[in-house]
Motif scaffolding. Structure first.
Motif, mmCIF file in Angstrom:
data_model
loop_
_atom_site.group_PDB
_atom_site.id
_atom_site.type_symbol
_atom_site.label_atom_id
_atom_site.label_comp_id
_atom_site.label_asym_id
_atom_site.label_seq_id
_atom_site.Cartn_x
_atom_site.Cartn_y
_atom_site.Cartn_z
ATOM 1 N N PRO A 70 32.106 1.122 12.065
ATOM 2 C CA PRO A 70 31.777 2.294 12.904
ATOM 3 C C PRO A 70 30.297 2.648 12.938
ATOM 4 O O PRO A 70 29.921 3.620 13.599
ATOM 5 C CB PRO A 70 32.583 3.415 12.225
ATOM 6 C CG PRO A 70 32.614 3.033 10.795
ATOM 7 C CD PRO A 70 32.637 1.533 10.754
ATOM 8 N N ARG A 71 29.449 1.865 12.252
ATOM 9 C CA ARG A 71 28.040 2.251 12.129
ATOM 10 C C ARG A 71 27.363 2.367 13.493
ATOM 11 O O ARG A 71 26.452 3.177 13.678
ATOM 12 C CB ARG A 71 27.300 1.237 11.255
ATOM 13 C CG ARG A 71 25.895 1.668 10.860
ATOM 14 C CD ARG A 71 25.208 0.587 10.047
ATOM 15 N NE ARG A 71 25.868 0.352 8.776
ATOM 16 C CZ ARG A 71 25.633 1.071 7.679
ATOM 17 N NH1 ARG A 71 24.766 2.068 7.720
ATOM 18 N NH2 ARG A 71 26.264 0.781 6.555
ATOM 19 N N ARG A 72 27.792 1.529 14.448
ATOM 20 C CA ARG A 72 27.139 1.502 15.757
ATOM 21 C C ARG A 72 27.879 2.339 16.791
ATOM 22 O O ARG A 72 27.663 2.178 17.989
ATOM 23 C CB ARG A 72 27.021 0.058 16.243
ATOM 24 C CG ARG A 72 26.140 -0.798 15.342
ATOM 25 C CD ARG A 72 26.150 -2.254 15.760
ATOM 26 N NE ARG A 72 25.274 -3.066 14.933
ATOM 27 C CZ ARG A 72 25.604 -3.508 13.712
ATOM 28 N NH1 ARG A 72 26.785 -3.219 13.211
ATOM 29 N NH2 ARG A 72 24.744 -4.232 13.012
ATOM 30 N N TRP A 73 28.760 3.225 16.338
ATOM 31 C CA TRP A 73 29.534 4.054 17.270
ATOM 32 C C TRP A 73 28.941 5.454 17.427
ATOM 33 O O TRP A 73 29.662 6.438 17.523
ATOM 34 C CB TRP A 73 30.980 4.172 16.784
ATOM 35 C CG TRP A 73 31.709 2.849 16.752
ATOM 36 C CD1 TRP A 73 31.276 1.672 17.269
ATOM 37 C CD2 TRP A 73 32.980 2.594 16.146
ATOM 38 N NE1 TRP A 73 32.186 0.680 17.038
ATOM 39 C CE2 TRP A 73 33.252 1.216 16.353
ATOM 40 C CE3 TRP A 73 33.904 3.363 15.462
ATOM 41 C CZ2 TRP A 73 34.429 0.610 15.893
ATOM 42 C CZ3 TRP A 73 35.061 2.767 15.008
ATOM 43 C CH2 TRP A 73 35.335 1.395 15.215
ATOM 44 N N GLY A 74 27.637 5.555 17.387
ATOM 45 C CA GLY A 74 26.998 6.839 17.583
ATOM 46 C C GLY A 74 26.958 7.670 16.318
ATOM 47 O O GLY A 74 27.210 7.183 15.208
#
Length: 827
Positions: A450-454
């Protein structure tokens, strides 16, 4: 010391359990379901063997031995004189046992003579109370549960009898639930058309006689014509017949404790994190780490004890319901009415398993107490104790995991029989150890996703990294549920497909005629010769091939024997090479299953001493074949040899070839034959056999889905509890400007990450477990099972993701609705 511990529990533990009652209730509920599954399995199969044992003990009474026929068709009553002449035999009591049809249903029929008075059995008291009762022509005694009284008329398989008395005592109630009929031996033989035959001779030794010497002397006297057994042999035979399905379902039910353990591990992690200030206070006033850990383990044991107690009645209800769903081929070799009999050890075992699972899971979480310093613990927040994982522990877990997985593969491929089932348990333990060793990579994958999910995703990443133990346990809950679902469902599907292929020759026959239904083995009594001739004369019937199925005892093995004739499409013939097939049909020898060959220690070309009513027959083993085991093993023999060796003329089933309309001939046979005959097509026979195999695994599949449901509930509540325990953090985020949507998306992102990682890992482990299970089931059932990885397994991964999303909705909504002031003020 005990009083002090109770005081601490009342002030600290009980207060916390009351304050966080949802957490306590969820833990108890999941443990209760696990206990219920174990009780259901033990109760189901314990009832089958227990019913057989109760009947055997009630009839045998104080007998030392029971002599039976080498097949299920009984033996000549002339053996009675042979047994009575053996030195050391005080009494020999003959008995005929059969199931008869009456206007009110089926009853157990017992044929006895006056020597029954020597047995201290449930039948004796009712008979000896009125010795003249059975001297009335056509008179019978009945059990109290039949509802009949003296003077009533009873029709037994077309023969009218008069009830002259009722047997009603404690011992008789254990005999088929009181639903039985007792007739003089000659009358019973006449009713069943078995003149000069008996099914058992019960032997009482002389006082002071050596039991082993008496048994050996009887064996010498009967020369293999009958089987000399201990009185508990029927229960042992039932236990052996059920062991495969029992062990498979038992393994699945035990997995539920693993799932429950992960939930308890998560809950205990949260409990310790929440009590950090309390733990620090206890440490600062002199409390030792050992004392604190013992208190925590005591709380876990209490949860396990309560969960086990709640799960017992649930399991009893499930077990009672499961008895009616077992396939006929598992039950047809039993002559007892199946009643619910919960083994005495079932409840203690289930409760101990619950306590052990909770204490073990809590012990793993409580280790962090040893790493909490008083100053560190005084810091507020719900985070876990930050410690570096010990390299030695990780290496040990990884080494054990690799060794266990490799050992499971070797064991499954090299061991035959039901012992191979242990490979499945070893494999799962190995996988669990590998996952423990890989905790950091698993958590890292879950955090990176989830790091790149905002912003919400980055918050989810921070949350995951802050609570690695909770995330690992949550991922593993999904992994176990998905892996078990894929492995069990896939393996049973492979078994059904492979078994159907091995039984495919059944469908080449137009019609079958037998006394059994299409989903049962056509064993038992032979068909009336007049009915066989009637089938042959039926218009449209071009050929009738007779065959027999019988259950026999060879050494210590309970064996199913199929007697075949030329022109048969029997499964036992289709598996043979043309040369061996012709030799079997010619009576030159027999073919046996590989499992039976290994049990008896014989190979192709060896000779086997076959006990038969005509004496020991020395026959050659022509081939060892992969036969589907219907009992302890399978044997193919020519019909002519069966009739000569076993003094068993006739057939238990007919293979009918039709010249013309099969449906029309089937309708004619149904209309012409007596009502107890069953007529069904070859395809129905194949469907019934394969359906019975699938039904045998139905309980395992049902347990698998319940395990999945338990995992789903555990996942839902783990996510919910994690939100409840982080109210202060969430309140701070709201105070810093985080909106409600961000908090909801953070929880959803965490759930999606956990679901994806757990689902993918579960699919990989499940596929490996399914492949391993094909070897395990192949070794247990006696046939080669083909492995097929179906695209449908992806559904389980999607279900895991869906459950994660569904489980995250309530906590996400709860997080979004938190009030800032209340959340920051939370304890």
């Amino acid at each position: 010391m005990i009083r002090t511990a109770l005081s601490r529990f009342r002030v600290l533990g009980l207060r916390d359990l009351r304050a966080h009652w949802v957490r306590s209730l969820v833990s108890t509920a999941v443990v209760a379901v696990a206990a219920g599954l174990l009780i259901a399995v033990l109760g189901t199969y314990g009832s089958l063997t227990g019913s057989v044992e109760r009947l055997a003990v009630s009839i045998a009474g104080n007998a030392d031995l029971e002599i039976t026929g080498v097949t299920d068709s009984g033996f000549a009553a002339t053996e009675l004189d042979v047994v009575r002449a053996v030195p050391g035999v005080q009494a020999a009591v003959p008995m005929l046992r059969s199931t008869v049809t009456t206007g009110s249903g089926e009853l157990q029929l017992f044929g006895v003579d006056p020597s029954i008075a020597a047995l201290d059995s449930g039948l004796r008291d009712g008979i000896t109370a009125d010795p003249s009762a059975l001297s009335t022509p056509g008179g019978v005694l009945v059990g109290s549960a039949t509802g009949l009284r003296s003077g009533d008329t009873l029709t037994l398989d077309g023969t009218e009898s008069t009830v002259v008395g009722t047997i009603d005592n404690a011992g008789s109630e254990r005999i088929n639930g009181g639903k039985f009929v007792v007739a003089p031996l000659p009358a019973a033989q006449n009713i069943t058309n078995r003149t000069g035959q008996v099914d058992s001779i019960f032997v009482l030794d002389d006082d002071g006689a050596d039991p082993a010497a008496v048994k050996a002397a009887i064996n010498d006297a009967v020369a293999g014509r009958v089987a000399v057994n201990n009185t508990d042999f029927r229960a042992d035979r039932a236990n052996a017949a059920l062991s495969l399905t029992r062990n498979a379902t038992l393994m699945v039910s035990l997995i539920s404790f693993v799932v429950a353990g992960f939930l308890v591990f998560n809950v205990m992690n949260m409990t310790i994190a929440k009590r950090r200030p309390t733990l620090a206070l206890l440490r600062s006033i002199g409390g030792t780490r050992g004392t604190i850990v013992r208190d925590l383990l005591g709380e876990a044991a209490l949860v396990g004890l309560i969960g086990g107690a709640v799960g017992v009645p649930i399991g009893i209800l499930m077990g009672r319901a499961a008895i009616g769903s077992l396939p006929p081929f598992l039950l047809q070799s039993f002559d007892a009415q199946i009643e619910y009999v919960l083994p005495s050890f079932a409840i203690p075992v289930a409760v101990v398993a619950c306590v052990a699972a909770c204490v073990a899971a809590s012990g793993l979480a409580a280790v962090q107490v040893y790493r909490i310093s008083p100053i560190e613990a005084l810091s507020v927040g719900g985070g876990e104790t930050r410690t570096q994982r010990r390299v030695l522990f990780t290496a040990a877990a990884g080494t054990f995991g690799v060794s266990a997985v490799i050992g499971a593969w070797i064991f499954a491929r090299s061991v035959e029989g039901q012992l191979a089932l242990a490979a499945g348990a070893v494999f799962l333990f190995g996988v669990l150890a590998l996952c423990i060793a890989a905790t950091e990579p698993i958590v890292k994958c879950a955090a990176e996703l989830p790091r790149r999910w905002g912003g919400a995703g980055r918050l989810a990443t921070a949350t995951i990294e802050r609570a690695p133990r909770r995330i690992w346990a949550t991922v593993m809950t999904i992994v176990i549920a998905v892996a078990v679902s894929v492995g069990v469902s896939g393996a049973l599907s492979d078994l059904t497909n492979s078994a159907t292929g091995s039984l495919s020759s059944l469908s080449r026959t137009d019609l079958y005629v037998s006394l059994q239904s299409a989903d049962a083995v056509p064993a038992g009594d032979t068909l009336d010769p007049a009915a066989v001739e009637q089938v042959r004369r039926t218009p449209g019937v071009s050929r009738v091939v007779e065959g027999q199925w019988a259950y026999a005892t060879i050494g210590e093995q309970f064996v199913s024997i199929q007697a075949v004739a030329d022109g048969s499409n029997a499964v036992s013939l289709s598996a043979l090479t043309p040369d061996v097939r012709s030799r079997v049909l010619a009576g030159d020898g027999v073919a046996i299953s590989r499992t039976l060959g290994k049990a008896l220690g014989i190979s192709a070309g060896d000779f086997i001493e076959l006990p038969t009513p005509t004496g020991i027959q020395r026959v050659e083993v022509l081939s060892l074949v992969d036969y589907l085991n219907a009992a302890g093993g399978t044997m193919a023999i020519s019909l002519d040899s069966m009739e000569r060796f076993f003094d068993r003329p006739g057939a238990t089933y007919l293979e009918v070839t039709v010249d013309g309309d099969v449906s029309a001939v089937e309708a004619s046979l149904v209309g012409e034959l007596p009502s107890q005959f069953n007529v069904y097509t070859g395809q129905e026979a194949l469907d019934g056999a394969s359906g019975s195999i699938a039904q045998a695994g139905a309980l395992a599949v049902a347990l698998q889905w319940i395990v999945g449901l338990v995992a789903a509930v555990a996942l839902l509540n783990t996510l919910m509890l994690s939100v409840l325990e982080r109210r202060r953090e969430l309140g701070v985020l709201r105070a810093m400007g985080g909106n409600r949507g961000t908090l909801a998306r953070m929880v959803l992102a965490e759930a999606v990450s956990v679901g994806v990682v757990g689902g993918l890992l579960g699919l990989a482990i499940g596929a490996a477990l399914q492949y391993l299970s094909t070897f395990i089931l192949g070794a247990s059932t006696g046939i080669q099972i083909s492995y097929t990885l179906r695209p449908s397994v992806l559904v389980y991964g999607l279900i895991a993701l869906l459950l994660s999303l569904l489980g995250s909705i309530p906590p996400a909504l709860h997080a979004a609705r938190l009030g800032i002031v209340d959340a920051i003020a939370a304890d």
